[in-house]
Design an enzyme around this catalytic site. Structure first.
Site, PDB file in Angstrom:
ATOM      1  N   ARG A 140       0.834  -1.195   0.000  1.00 58.95           N
ATOM      2  CA  ARG A 140       0.000   0.000   0.000  1.00 58.95           C
ATOM      3  C   ARG A 140       0.871   1.247   0.000  1.00 58.95           C
ATOM      4  O   ARG A 140       1.879   1.304   0.701  1.00 58.95           O
ATOM      5  CB  ARG A 140      -0.897   0.023   1.233  1.00 58.95           C
TER       6      ARG A 140
ATOM      7  N   ASP B 170       0.461   5.407   0.749  1.00 55.33           N
ATOM      8  CA  ASP B 170      -0.469   6.298   1.435  1.00 55.33           C
ATOM      9  C   ASP B 170      -0.986   7.385   0.506  1.00 55.33           C
ATOM     10  O   ASP B 170      -0.476   7.579  -0.608  1.00 55.33           O
ATOM     11  CB  ASP B 170       0.226   6.946   2.643  1.00 55.33           C
TER      12      ASP B 170
ATOM     13  N   TYR C  54      12.198   2.547  -1.988  1.00 56.52           N
ATOM     14  CA  TYR C  54      11.500   3.833  -2.043  1.00 56.52           C
ATOM     15  C   TYR C  54      12.517   4.938  -2.293  1.00 56.52           C
ATOM     16  O   TYR C  54      13.666   4.853  -1.842  1.00 56.52           O
ATOM     17  CB  TYR C  54      10.761   4.117  -0.738  1.00 56.52           C
TER      18      TYR C  54
ATOM     19  N   ARG D 185       8.896   7.956   5.431  1.00 56.33           N
ATOM     20  CA  ARG D 185       8.667   9.387   5.642  1.00 56.33           C
ATOM     21  C   ARG D 185       9.206   9.837   7.002  1.00 56.33           C
ATOM     22  O   ARG D 185       9.747  10.952   7.133  1.00 56.33           O
ATOM     23  CB  ARG D 185       7.169   9.699   5.526  1.00 56.33           C
TER      24      ARG D 185
END
Length: 264
Positions: A59, A61, A119, A206
């Site tokens: 997933r 966000d 990422y 993050r």
């Protein structure tokens, strides 16, 4: 129903898509909200005339982008794999782009077969915001100590309990994850943080990015990172970087399933 939807016997399809996450409420389907999974399922279901369930590699966000999100779905019939990109590119909205599609064995699972994800977080360091980058980067005009950020990031490589670096309400009981690589690259006013690991918790990249930026701005010592990990408390780490700077950059599977999805 279009004749192109009945040209093969179907089977399990692996699809790689890129998307601009700015106008999506994340990947996972949510009732009444525009999501990547929802749009993919609706598009495929309308094409085939029957509900098609889509499974993603993970997933993302709300507001997070993807260069290489991998999904799989089972078709009872439909266009052959080598035509699916062409078929979907004519039906999907402009902020979801199909990259490649292939027929895979029924043992393949977009999520559970993953061995590594990468990422990328983009920080823009120009004095003024850039209208062509604001949807995809975090504007940090203050000077950053990149050497200190790299020292701090080195403490996070390896297997650790990342409770301090995930949302306090993250549903997973097991917060142990492995980071294989955390590197920071500079290109003019752009700064790129690449984080590759076995899997990630909610907001993990993050929060790592926000904490490293706090280090770079001088608000936190790089040597505090081991203590932050040991604290196992979200309050111990730094800020959460904005969603729009984050992108799911790559996904890797065992060689039998094709290995790395895209070149880094």
């Amino acid at each position: 129903m279009s004749t192109e939807s009945v040209e093969s016997r179907g089977g399990r399809i692996r699809l790689v898509v890129s998307y601009d996450g700015a106008d999506f409420h994340g990947f996972a389907r949510q009732k009444g909200l525009r999501t990547v999974q929802g749009v993919l399922e609706d598009t495929l279901s309308n094409l085939l005339g029957t509900f098609i369930e889509v499974h993603g590699s993970g997933r993302t966000d709300k507001g997070v982008h993807a260069r290489a999100q991998v999904v799989h779905f089972d078709l009872p019939y439909g266009p052959p794999a080598d035509r699916i990109v062409h078929v979907l590119s004519r039906r999907l909205p402009n902020d979801i782009i199909p990259i490649s599609a292939s027929q895979v064995d029924s043992t393949f699972h977009a999520r559970f077969s993953v061995v590594r994800k990468t990422y990328r977080y983009h920080i823009f360091r120009g004095n003024l915001p850039d209208v062509f980058k604001y949807r995809f980067s975090w504007h940090v005009p203050e000077a950053l100590d990149i050497a200190a950020m790299r020292r701090a990031g080195a403490h996070l490589v390896g297997e650790h309990d990342f409770t301090s670096f995930c949302a306090a309400a993250a549903p997973q009981e097991d917060k142990v994850r492995t980071i294989y690589e955390l590197r920071i690259e500079e290109s003019g006013e752009d700064l790129y943080l690449y984080c590759a690991g076995s899997g990630f918790l909610q907001y993990m990249v993050r929060i790592i990015t926000g904490t490293l930026v706090d280090v770079g701005l001088g608000g936190m010592s790089a040597e505090r990172l081991p203590d932050i990990l040991a604290a196992k408390s979200r309050e111990a780490a730094g800020r959460t970087a904005p969603a729009h700077g984050l992108c799911l950059w790559n996904v890797e599977y065992p060689i039998v399933y094709g290995g790395r999805v895209l070149d880094l």
